[in-house]
Design a protein around this motif. Structure first.
Motif, PDB file in Angstrom:
ATOM      1  N   PRO A  84       0.833  -1.206   0.000  1.00  0.00           N
ATOM      2  CA  PRO A  84       0.000   0.000   0.000  1.00  0.00           C
ATOM      3  C   PRO A  84       0.864   1.252   0.000  1.00  0.00           C
ATOM      4  O   PRO A  84       2.012   1.223   0.467  1.00  0.00           O
ATOM      5  CB  PRO A  84      -0.798  -0.135   1.298  1.00  0.00           C
ATOM      6  N   PRO A  85       0.354   2.347  -0.505  1.00  0.00           N
ATOM      7  CA  PRO A  85       1.135   3.587  -0.508  1.00  0.00           C
ATOM      8  C   PRO A  85       1.515   4.003   0.905  1.00  0.00           C
ATOM      9  O   PRO A  85       0.753   3.827   1.855  1.00  0.00           O
ATOM     10  CB  PRO A  85       0.181   4.604  -1.147  1.00  0.00           C
TER      11      PRO A  85
ATOM     12  N   THR B 141       1.426   6.239  11.516  1.00  0.00           N
ATOM     13  CA  THR B 141       2.082   5.299  10.601  1.00  0.00           C
ATOM     14  C   THR B 141       2.684   5.988   9.387  1.00  0.00           C
ATOM     15  O   THR B 141       3.273   5.322   8.534  1.00  0.00           O
ATOM     16  CB  THR B 141       1.071   4.233  10.124  1.00  0.00           C
ATOM     17  N   ALA B 142       2.545   7.299   9.296  1.00  0.00           N
ATOM     18  CA  ALA B 142       3.054   8.031   8.129  1.00  0.00           C
ATOM     19  C   ALA B 142       4.453   8.561   8.396  1.00  0.00           C
ATOM     20  O   ALA B 142       4.890   8.700   9.550  1.00  0.00           O
ATOM     21  CB  ALA B 142       2.119   9.190   7.786  1.00  0.00           C
ATOM     22  N   VAL B 143       5.166   8.860   7.321  1.00  0.00           N
ATOM     23  CA  VAL B 143       6.435   9.564   7.425  1.00  0.00           C
ATOM     24  C   VAL B 143       6.123  11.042   7.636  1.00  0.00           C
ATOM     25  O   VAL B 143       5.465  11.667   6.810  1.00  0.00           O
ATOM     26  CB  VAL B 143       7.279   9.381   6.146  1.00  0.00           C
ATOM     27  N   SER B 144       6.577  11.579   8.750  1.00  0.00           N
ATOM     28  CA  SER B 144       6.384  12.999   9.040  1.00  0.00           C
ATOM     29  C   SER B 144       7.625  13.763   8.593  1.00  0.00           C
ATOM     30  O   SER B 144       8.751  13.370   8.899  1.00  0.00           O
ATOM     31  CB  SER B 144       6.147  13.202  10.537  1.00  0.00           C
ATOM     32  N   MET B 145       7.433  14.837   7.857  1.00  0.00           N
ATOM     33  CA  MET B 145       8.559  15.600   7.330  1.00  0.00           C
ATOM     34  C   MET B 145       8.422  17.077   7.677  1.00  0.00           C
ATOM     35  O   MET B 145       7.379  17.684   7.445  1.00  0.00           O
ATOM     36  CB  MET B 145       8.646  15.441   5.806  1.00  0.00           C
TER      37      MET B 145
ATOM     38  N   LYS C  36       6.352   8.747 -12.754  1.00  0.00           N
ATOM     39  CA  LYS C  36       6.357   7.286 -12.770  1.00  0.00           C
ATOM     40  C   LYS C  36       7.202   6.651 -11.665  1.00  0.00           C
ATOM     41  O   LYS C  36       6.778   5.671 -11.059  1.00  0.00           O
ATOM     42  CB  LYS C  36       6.817   6.793 -14.147  1.00  0.00           C
ATOM     43  N   PRO C  37       8.409   7.148 -11.386  1.00  0.00           N
ATOM     44  CA  PRO C  37       9.208   6.474 -10.354  1.00  0.00           C
ATOM     45  C   PRO C  37       8.528   6.413  -8.983  1.00  0.00           C
ATOM     46  O   PRO C  37       8.813   5.531  -8.184  1.00  0.00           O
ATOM     47  CB  PRO C  37      10.487   7.317 -10.300  1.00  0.00           C
ATOM     48  N   PHE C  38       7.637   7.375  -8.693  1.00  0.00           N
ATOM     49  CA  PHE C  38       7.009   7.436  -7.375  1.00  0.00           C
ATOM     50  C   PHE C  38       5.501   7.187  -7.420  1.00  0.00           C
ATOM     51  O   PHE C  38       4.851   7.160  -6.370  1.00  0.00           O
ATOM     52  CB  PHE C  38       7.265   8.807  -6.742  1.00  0.00           C
ATOM     53  N   GLU C  39       4.955   7.019  -8.611  1.00  0.00           N
ATOM     54  CA  GLU C  39       3.507   6.874  -8.760  1.00  0.00           C
ATOM     55  C   GLU C  39       3.005   5.662  -7.973  1.00  0.00           C
ATOM     56  O   GLU C  39       3.477   4.544  -8.151  1.00  0.00           O
ATOM     57  CB  GLU C  39       3.158   6.722 -10.241  1.00  0.00           C
ATOM     58  N   GLY C  40       2.068   5.900  -7.065  1.00  0.00           N
ATOM     59  CA  GLY C  40       1.488   4.825  -6.272  1.00  0.00           C
ATOM     60  C   GLY C  40       2.294   4.440  -5.048  1.00  0.00           C
ATOM     61  O   GLY C  40       1.861   3.596  -4.251  1.00  0.00           O
ATOM     62  N   ALA C  41       3.475   5.048  -4.854  1.00  0.00           N
ATOM     63  CA  ALA C  41       4.328   4.676  -3.726  1.00  0.00           C
ATOM     64  C   ALA C  41       3.990   5.455  -2.463  1.00  0.00           C
ATOM     65  O   ALA C  41       4.243   4.982  -1.343  1.00  0.00           O
ATOM     66  CB  ALA C  41       5.796   4.887  -4.078  1.00  0.00           C
ATOM     67  N   TYR C  42       3.438   6.653  -2.619  1.00  0.00           N
ATOM     68  CA  TYR C  42       3.147   7.516  -1.482  1.00  0.00           C
ATOM     69  C   TYR C  42       1.757   8.118  -1.615  1.00  0.00           C
ATOM     70  O   TYR C  42       1.227   8.265  -2.712  1.00  0.00           O
ATOM     71  CB  TYR C  42       4.166   8.672  -1.386  1.00  0.00           C
ATOM     72  N   THR C  43       1.236   8.497  -0.470  1.00  0.00           N
ATOM     73  CA  THR C  43       0.011   9.293  -0.415  1.00  0.00           C
ATOM     74  C   THR C  43       0.283  10.507   0.454  1.00  0.00           C
ATOM     75  O   THR C  43       0.698  10.368   1.609  1.00  0.00           O
ATOM     76  CB  THR C  43      -1.159   8.488   0.182  1.00  0.00           C
TER      77      THR C  43
ATOM     78  N   LEU D 206      12.499  10.873  -0.784  1.00  0.00           N
ATOM     79  CA  LEU D 206      11.492   9.923  -1.264  1.00  0.00           C
ATOM     80  C   LEU D 206      12.144   8.652  -1.806  1.00  0.00           C
ATOM     81  O   LEU D 206      11.629   7.545  -1.628  1.00  0.00           O
ATOM     82  CB  LEU D 206      10.638  10.580  -2.347  1.00  0.00           C
ATOM     83  N   THR D 207      13.286   8.803  -2.466  1.00  0.00           N
ATOM     84  CA  THR D 207      14.006   7.644  -2.978  1.00  0.00           C
ATOM     85  C   THR D 207      14.538   6.780  -1.842  1.00  0.00           C
ATOM     86  O   THR D 207      14.415   5.545  -1.862  1.00  0.00           O
ATOM     87  CB  THR D 207      15.178   8.096  -3.878  1.00  0.00           C
ATOM     88  N   ASP D 208      15.129   7.408  -0.827  1.00  0.00           N
ATOM     89  CA  ASP D 208      15.711   6.664   0.292  1.00  0.00           C
ATOM     90  C   ASP D 208      14.654   5.963   1.134  1.00  0.00           C
ATOM     91  O   ASP D 208      14.892   4.891   1.678  1.00  0.00           O
ATOM     92  CB  ASP D 208      16.531   7.610   1.160  1.00  0.00           C
ATOM     93  N   ARG D 209      13.491   6.564   1.241  1.00  0.00           N
ATOM     94  CA  ARG D 209      12.426   5.927   2.031  1.00  0.00           C
ATOM     95  C   ARG D 209      11.775   4.785   1.244  1.00  0.00           C
ATOM     96  O   ARG D 209      11.316   3.808   1.815  1.00  0.00           O
ATOM     97  CB  ARG D 209      11.359   6.957   2.418  1.00  0.00           C
ATOM     98  N   ARG D 210      11.744   4.913  -0.083  1.00  0.00           N
ATOM     99  CA  ARG D 210      11.129   3.884  -0.927  1.00  0.00           C
ATOM    100  C   ARG D 210      12.049   2.670  -1.070  1.00  0.00           C
ATOM    101  O   ARG D 210      11.620   1.525  -0.987  1.00  0.00           O
ATOM    102  CB  ARG D 210      10.825   4.484  -2.300  1.00  0.00           C
ATOM    103  N   GLN D 211      13.318   2.927  -1.284  1.00  0.00           N
ATOM    104  CA  GLN D 211      14.313   1.865  -1.395  1.00  0.00           C
ATOM    105  C   GLN D 211      15.612   2.387  -0.776  1.00  0.00           C
ATOM    106  O   GLN D 211      16.433   2.996  -1.463  1.00  0.00           O
ATOM    107  CB  GLN D 211      14.529   1.468  -2.861  1.00  0.00           C
ATOM    108  N   PRO D 212      15.805   2.158   0.519  1.00  0.00           N
ATOM    109  CA  PRO D 212      16.913   2.787   1.252  1.00  0.00           C
ATOM    110  C   PRO D 212      18.278   2.516   0.626  1.00  0.00           C
ATOM    111  O   PRO D 212      18.559   1.413   0.138  1.00  0.00           O
ATOM    112  CB  PRO D 212      16.813   2.149   2.647  1.00  0.00           C
ATOM    113  N   PHE D 213      19.119   3.550   0.636  1.00  0.00           N
ATOM    114  CA  PHE D 213      20.492   3.391   0.202  1.00  0.00           C
ATOM    115  C   PHE D 213      21.212   2.460   1.181  1.00  0.00           C
ATOM    116  O   PHE D 213      20.921   2.450   2.378  1.00  0.00           O
ATOM    117  CB  PHE D 213      21.206   4.747   0.158  1.00  0.00           C
ATOM    118  N   ALA D 214      22.165   1.702   0.661  1.00  0.00           N
ATOM    119  CA  ALA D 214      22.899   0.760   1.506  1.00  0.00           C
ATOM    120  C   ALA D 214      23.730   1.521   2.537  1.00  0.00           C
ATOM    121  O   ALA D 214      24.435   2.480   2.196  1.00  0.00           O
ATOM    122  CB  ALA D 214      23.795  -0.120   0.645  1.00  0.00           C
ATOM    123  N   ARG D 215      23.624   1.103   3.784  1.00  0.00           N
ATOM    124  CA  ARG D 215      24.422   1.673   4.878  1.00  0.00           C
ATOM    125  C   ARG D 215      25.485   0.662   5.282  1.00  0.00           C
ATOM    126  O   ARG D 215      25.178  -0.357   5.884  1.00  0.00           O
ATOM    127  CB  ARG D 215      23.545   1.998   6.085  1.00  0.00           C
TER     128      ARG D 215
END
Length: 293
Positions: A33-34, A138-142, A123-130, A220-229
């Motif tokens: 889900p988004p 439960t949401a990401v607060s920014m 397109k890269p973020f379509e449907g990934a967030y609301t 948005l990119t890091d939260r969708r697919q986190p960069f390797a740490r």
């Protein structure tokens, strides 16, 4: 009669592979889900996000730093970490900005909502967030805000900061906090001809728009697919960092690249510049970490 029975048997055999094929079909896993995203306009927390002696521009989420005099430690940590700084630093910041406050104002919260709405339709973020209008546990607060950092008596570097709060990690009840920083271009005079505030801050507002767009896409990119740490990907960093007027030497971690930017992470929960930084080529001196013997 025999012909009819034979035809029926053949029909039954023909249907069997079809039934087997249908039963072997596995349904594709449902898309997650988004993820809810809430943009909060409350600005930075003076107790944890800001060092002592900064100047906050009234009716905005803009702070001025780098002008402070005194111990450098007070510029690295929030009030909780370092509570010994003179209020004279705040007054000094006010003197540098009192006459240009209108040119400095930039609705970073409103602009962040506009840009996020546009980015999430791509397109890269379509449907990934609301994008939510109300905060949700439960949401990401920014929380977006701006740091104008003096690097000398006249020139500043504007930083966009996105402070995000995520769900607690397993076994913890405390939300995780990650900050994202973006600064583009060289330091420029704050006032005067050709400055950031000339023509009612025309250059400053254009710069903040591009930095905000970059910071949002990075977050948005890091939260969708986190960069390797990688804990071993340590680097030695030297140069100008947000809030601090003088160049610093600090330890960072390499997160790879994002578009044309080098991604660095400074770790430490109470450091005001701790978080993920999008660094332009040549903006910082970056060398491999050498372990001392």
């Amino acid at each position: 009669m025999r012909i009819l029975l034979l035809a029926a048997a053949l029909a039954g055999l023909a249907a069997q592979p079809l039934r087997a094929q249908a039963s072997d079909t596995v349904a594709s896993p449902a898309a997650p889900p988004p993820l809810g995203l809430f943009i909060d306009g409350k600005g930075p927390n003076g107790m944890s996000d800001l060092p002592m002696g900064v100047k906050r521009i009234p009716d905005s989420n803009i702070v001025v730093s780098g002008h402070q005099k005194g111990g450098a430690l007070g510029l690295l940590f929030g009030v909780v970490g370092m509570a010994i700084q003179s209020s004279a630093n705040t007054d000094a910041g006010g003197k540098r900005t009192n006459d240009i406050q209108d040119a400095l104002r930039f609705d970073v919260t409103g602009r962040a909502r506009e840009l996020t709405t546009s980015i999430l339709a791509e397109k890269p973020f379509e449907g990934a967030y609301t994008l939510l209008t109300e905060e949700s546990p439960t949401a990401v607060s920014m929380v977006p805000y701006i740091v104008l950092t003096f690097v000398n008596e006249t020139d500043v570097r504007p930083y966009i900061v996105l402070k995000t709060k995520l769900e607690p990690e397993a076994g913890s009840k405390k939300p995780r906090t990650i900050k994202y920083f973006c600064c583009e271009g060289p330091a420029m005079p704050l006032t005067g001809a050709g400055s950031l505030t000339e023509n009612n801050g025309e250059k400053l507002k254009a710069l903040l728009n591009t930095e905000l767009d970059t910071a949002l896409r990075l977050m948005l990119t890091d939260r969708r697919q986190p960069f390797a740490r990688d804990d071993e990907a340590r680097l030695d960093i030297k140069g100008s960092l947000p809030f601090v007027g003088k160049p610093l030497k600090w330890r960072g971690w390499d997160l790879g690249n994002f578009k044309d930017y080098r991604l660095l992470e400074f770790r430490g929960g109470i450091m005001v510049f701790g978080g993920v930084h999008a660094v332009e080529p040549g903006a910082l001196e970056i060398t491999p970490y050498v372990k001392k013997k």
